[in-house]
Design a protein around this motif. Structure first.
Motif, PDB file in Angstrom:
ATOM      1  N   ASN A 234      -5.554  -8.513  -5.362  1.00 22.29           N
ATOM      2  CA  ASN A 234      -6.589  -7.758  -4.526  1.00 22.29           C
ATOM      3  C   ASN A 234      -7.485  -8.718  -3.947  1.00 22.29           C
ATOM      4  O   ASN A 234      -8.114  -8.512  -2.833  1.00 22.29           O
ATOM      5  CB  ASN A 234      -7.237  -6.743  -5.274  1.00 22.29           C
ATOM      6  CG  ASN A 234      -6.346  -5.761  -5.446  1.00 22.29           C
ATOM      7  OD1 ASN A 234      -5.223  -5.377  -4.824  1.00 22.29           O
ATOM      8  ND2 ASN A 234      -6.454  -4.648  -6.452  1.00 22.29           N
TER       9      ASN A 234
ATOM     10  N   THR B 121      -9.268  -1.443   4.755  1.00 26.14           N
ATOM     11  CA  THR B 121      -8.631  -2.138   3.457  1.00 26.14           C
ATOM     12  C   THR B 121      -9.473  -2.865   2.790  1.00 26.14           C
ATOM     13  O   THR B 121      -9.478  -3.073   1.519  1.00 26.14           O
ATOM     14  CB  THR B 121      -7.013  -2.596   3.684  1.00 26.14           C
ATOM     15  OG1 THR B 121      -6.591  -1.498   4.494  1.00 26.14           O
ATOM     16  CG2 THR B 121      -6.319  -3.281   2.471  1.00 26.14           C
TER      17      THR B 121
ATOM     18  N   GLU C 157       0.773  -1.264  -0.143  1.00 25.63           N
ATOM     19  CA  GLU C 157      -0.038   0.090  -0.146  1.00 25.63           C
ATOM     20  C   GLU C 157       0.990   1.391  -0.089  1.00 25.63           C
ATOM     21  O   GLU C 157       0.327   2.372  -0.933  1.00 25.63           O
ATOM     22  CB  GLU C 157      -0.955  -0.030   1.372  1.00 25.63           C
ATOM     23  CG  GLU C 157      -2.023  -0.930   1.348  1.00 25.63           C
ATOM     24  CD  GLU C 157      -2.994  -0.997   0.069  1.00 25.63           C
ATOM     25  OE1 GLU C 157      -3.259   0.115  -0.425  1.00 25.63           O
ATOM     26  OE2 GLU C 157      -3.596  -2.299  -0.351  1.00 25.63           O
TER      27      GLU C 157
ATOM     28  N   THR D 121     -10.522  -2.144  -1.038  1.00 21.16           N
ATOM     29  CA  THR D 121     -10.070  -2.929  -1.958  1.00 21.16           C
ATOM     30  C   THR D 121     -10.944  -3.777  -2.300  1.00 21.16           C
ATOM     31  O   THR D 121     -11.221  -3.861  -3.798  1.00 21.16           O
ATOM     32  CB  THR D 121      -9.022  -3.739  -1.433  1.00 21.16           C
ATOM     33  OG1 THR D 121      -7.908  -3.062  -0.944  1.00 21.16           O
ATOM     34  CG2 THR D 121      -8.315  -4.689  -2.570  1.00 21.16           C
TER      35      THR D 121
ATOM     36  N   PHE E 166      -4.488   4.915   0.015  1.00 22.34           N
ATOM     37  CA  PHE E 166      -3.653   3.886   0.140  1.00 22.34           C
ATOM     38  C   PHE E 166      -2.662   4.337   1.312  1.00 22.34           C
ATOM     39  O   PHE E 166      -2.291   3.173   1.986  1.00 22.34           O
ATOM     40  CB  PHE E 166      -2.799   3.795  -1.270  1.00 22.34           C
ATOM     41  CG  PHE E 166      -3.644   3.268  -2.397  1.00 22.34           C
ATOM     42  CD1 PHE E 166      -4.857   2.412  -1.989  1.00 22.34           C
ATOM     43  CD2 PHE E 166      -3.457   3.716  -3.440  1.00 22.34           C
ATOM     44  CE1 PHE E 166      -5.869   1.945  -3.004  1.00 22.34           C
ATOM     45  CE2 PHE E 166      -4.213   2.984  -4.616  1.00 22.34           C
ATOM     46  CZ  PHE E 166      -5.547   2.385  -4.482  1.00 22.34           C
TER      47      PHE E 166
ATOM     48  N   GLU F 283      -4.349   3.140   4.564  1.00 21.58           N
ATOM     49  CA  GLU F 283      -4.460   1.706   4.581  1.00 21.58           C
ATOM     50  C   GLU F 283      -3.220   1.195   4.876  1.00 21.58           C
ATOM     51  O   GLU F 283      -2.857   0.522   5.978  1.00 21.58           O
ATOM     52  CB  GLU F 283      -4.992   0.979   3.261  1.00 21.58           C
ATOM     53  CG  GLU F 283      -6.257   1.380   2.976  1.00 21.58           C
ATOM     54  CD  GLU F 283      -6.300   0.884   1.183  1.00 21.58           C
ATOM     55  OE1 GLU F 283      -5.444   0.024   0.868  1.00 21.58           O
ATOM     56  OE2 GLU F 283      -7.683   1.024   1.188  1.00 21.58           O
TER      57      GLU F 283
ATOM     58  N   GLU G 219      -7.834  -3.144   8.886  1.00 22.99           N
ATOM     59  CA  GLU G 219      -7.677  -4.235   8.245  1.00 22.99           C
ATOM     60  C   GLU G 219      -9.170  -4.395   7.542  1.00 22.99           C
ATOM     61  O   GLU G 219      -9.269  -4.546   6.256  1.00 22.99           O
ATOM     62  CB  GLU G 219      -7.875  -5.528   9.434  1.00 22.99           C
ATOM     63  CG  GLU G 219      -6.630  -5.744   9.959  1.00 22.99           C
ATOM     64  CD  GLU G 219      -6.642  -6.597  11.032  1.00 22.99           C
ATOM     65  OE1 GLU G 219      -7.933  -6.980  11.575  1.00 22.99           O
ATOM     66  OE2 GLU G 219      -5.606  -6.573  11.841  1.00 22.99           O
TER      67      GLU G 219
ATOM     68  N   LEU H 298      -2.454  -0.534   8.649  1.00 22.73           N
ATOM     69  CA  LEU H 298      -1.844  -1.947   8.897  1.00 22.73           C
ATOM     70  C   LEU H 298      -0.554  -2.269   9.302  1.00 22.73           C
ATOM     71  O   LEU H 298      -0.272  -2.976  10.161  1.00 22.73           O
ATOM     72  CB  LEU H 298      -1.679  -2.552   7.169  1.00 22.73           C
ATOM     73  CG  LEU H 298      -3.253  -2.753   6.626  1.00 22.73           C
ATOM     74  CD1 LEU H 298      -3.320  -3.257   5.287  1.00 22.73           C
ATOM     75  CD2 LEU H 298      -4.146  -3.800   7.448  1.00 22.73           C
TER      76      LEU H 298
END
Length: 169
Positions: A143, A113, A24, A117, A95, A98, A110, A102
């Motif tokens: 993905n 994302t 990411e 995604t 991104f 994310e 989590e 993470l």
């Protein structure tokens, strides 16, 4: 005394989240470069320099592609690059959130994302089926794997948190 090592069950989860976080962050960096280039190309002089450079670039066996790119850029025009830059910057922020979440092991990241995604998977599927390309297929598969992995991890995390809570009556 040295701290006890993490249980083996949490190490792969942590490593997987870190790999996704790095992915990411790499996407964030690439999109920031695209945004900077797009904002730079919104100036008529910079745009004309790029078109001039492409027109005079000598590339063997790629003249057709080069002229298509020059034509596309001229049709696009410099004013639309602001919109491209804004969209790229928006995705870079998404991104980046994310990736950082993470990396820090945040539970909300989590699910964030998964939603971000997962929301793009139908578009990626359509695009892959409509105009097949190996890179598109790899992106789609990657993905889907990320979403499945993160859902499994997030559900395990939730179950583990519930199990560790003291029961109150």
């Amino acid at each position: 005394p040295a701290p006890a090592p993490a249980p083996a069950a949490t190490q792969p989860r942590h490593a997987g989240l870190r790999v996704i976080a790095v992915y990411e962050i790499i996407k964030t960096a690439c999109l920031l470069l695209v945004a900077m280039a797009a904002f730079h190309l919104d100036h008529q002089q910079s745009f004309e320099q790029l078109v001039h450079w492409l027109e005079h670039l000598s590339l063997t066996d790629s003249n057709g592609l080069r002229w298509k790119l020059v034509g596309l850029l001229q049709d696009f025009g410099p004013s639309r690059f602001v919109a491209v830059g804004a969209v790229a910057l928006g995705y870079a922020v998404l991104f980046g959130i994310e990736g950082i979440g993470l990396w820090l092991g945040k539970y909300w990241a989590e699910w964030f994302t998964v939603i971000a995604t997962g929301s793009l998977i139908p578009l990626e599927l359509y695009e892959t089926l409509h105009r097949f390309g190996w890179l598109k297929l790899a992106t789609l598969v990657g993905n889907v794997a990320i979403v499945v992995y993160l859902v499994r991890i997030a559900l395990q995390t939730r179950a583990a948190r519930r199990a560790s809570r003291p029961h109150t009556s």
